[in-house]
Design a protein around this motif. Structure first.
Motif, short mmCIF file in Angstrom:
data_model
loop_
_atom_site.label_atom_id
_atom_site.label_comp_id
_atom_site.label_asym_id
_atom_site.label_seq_id
_atom_site.Cartn_x
_atom_site.Cartn_y
_atom_site.Cartn_z
N ARG A 1 0.80 -1.23 -0.07
CA ARG A 1 -0.08 -0.06 0.00
C ARG A 1 0.94 1.25 -0.02
O ARG A 1 0.50 2.43 0.33
N ARG B 1 -0.10 4.83 -1.19
CA ARG B 1 -1.34 5.74 -0.75
C ARG B 1 -0.83 6.57 0.56
O ARG B 1 -1.76 7.29 0.90
N ALA C 1 -2.88 4.92 3.83
CA ALA C 1 -2.20 3.43 4.50
C ALA C 1 -2.57 3.70 5.80
O ALA C 1 -2.72 2.91 6.55
#
Length: 171
Positions: free
Chosen positions: A95, A98, A102
């Motif tokens: 992730r 992000r 995240a």
């Protein structure tokens, strides 16, 4: 409500072994959440995964890299008697792009883990003990990993640092 236990430390410090020791007391209904997405071209990592699997009781169920850990756990029947999540760093790697999203996503996961009727062990890694990386993306990853570790330790009922196979209680 179950306990949330955070195990962190450097690579090869005994975190996974300690998590298995803790979770073995929870019976055969333990669920192991592997946050690594398998890469068919990475034979060395496949061997690491195989070795970790061989160190766990055969009766444990495994969830491999669920999109949302808490949702995948909620869908299980029967529910787990305990959960081991290995690892927070691999979860972040999936992730990484992000950033703040995240961090927010992990905070929501932590809330669910704390409210669960079973105990949860989260395994993290202390990657910020080395020199500051020259590469901006590596610095960003290191910083995000540190923030996730702080949030996990703050939410945990117990936090442990593993060093050379020895657990050191942090809280």
């Amino acid at each position: 409500m179950g306990d949330l236990i955070f195990l962190t430390g450097p690579v090869r410090s005994g975190k996974s072994r300690r998590a298995v020791e803790i979770a073995t007391a929870w019976g055969d209904g333990v669920v192991f959440v592997a946050t690594y997405r398998r890469d068919p071209d990475d034979a060395e990592m496949a061997e690491r995964v195989r070795r970790h699997q061989s160190e766990r009781p055969a009766a444990w169920r495994t969830l491999e890299a669920p999109a949302t850990v808490s949702a995948a756990l909620a869908a299980l029947d029967p529910p787990p008697t305990g959960v081991v999540i290995d690892s927070l760093i691999l979860w972040l790697a999936d992730r990484f792009e992000r950033d703040e999203a995240a961090l927010d996503e992990w905070s929501r996961e932590l809330e669910t883990f704390r409210a669960a009727s079973y105990p949860v062990v989260v395994i993290g890694d202390e990657i910020g003990w080395s020199p500051v990386p020259a590469e901006p993306s590596l610095r960003r990853f290191r910083d995000l990993a540190g923030f996730l570790g702080q949030r996990t330790a703050a939410a945990a009922t117990e936090a442990w640092l593993m060093v050379a196979g020895c657990p050191v209680r942090l809280r």
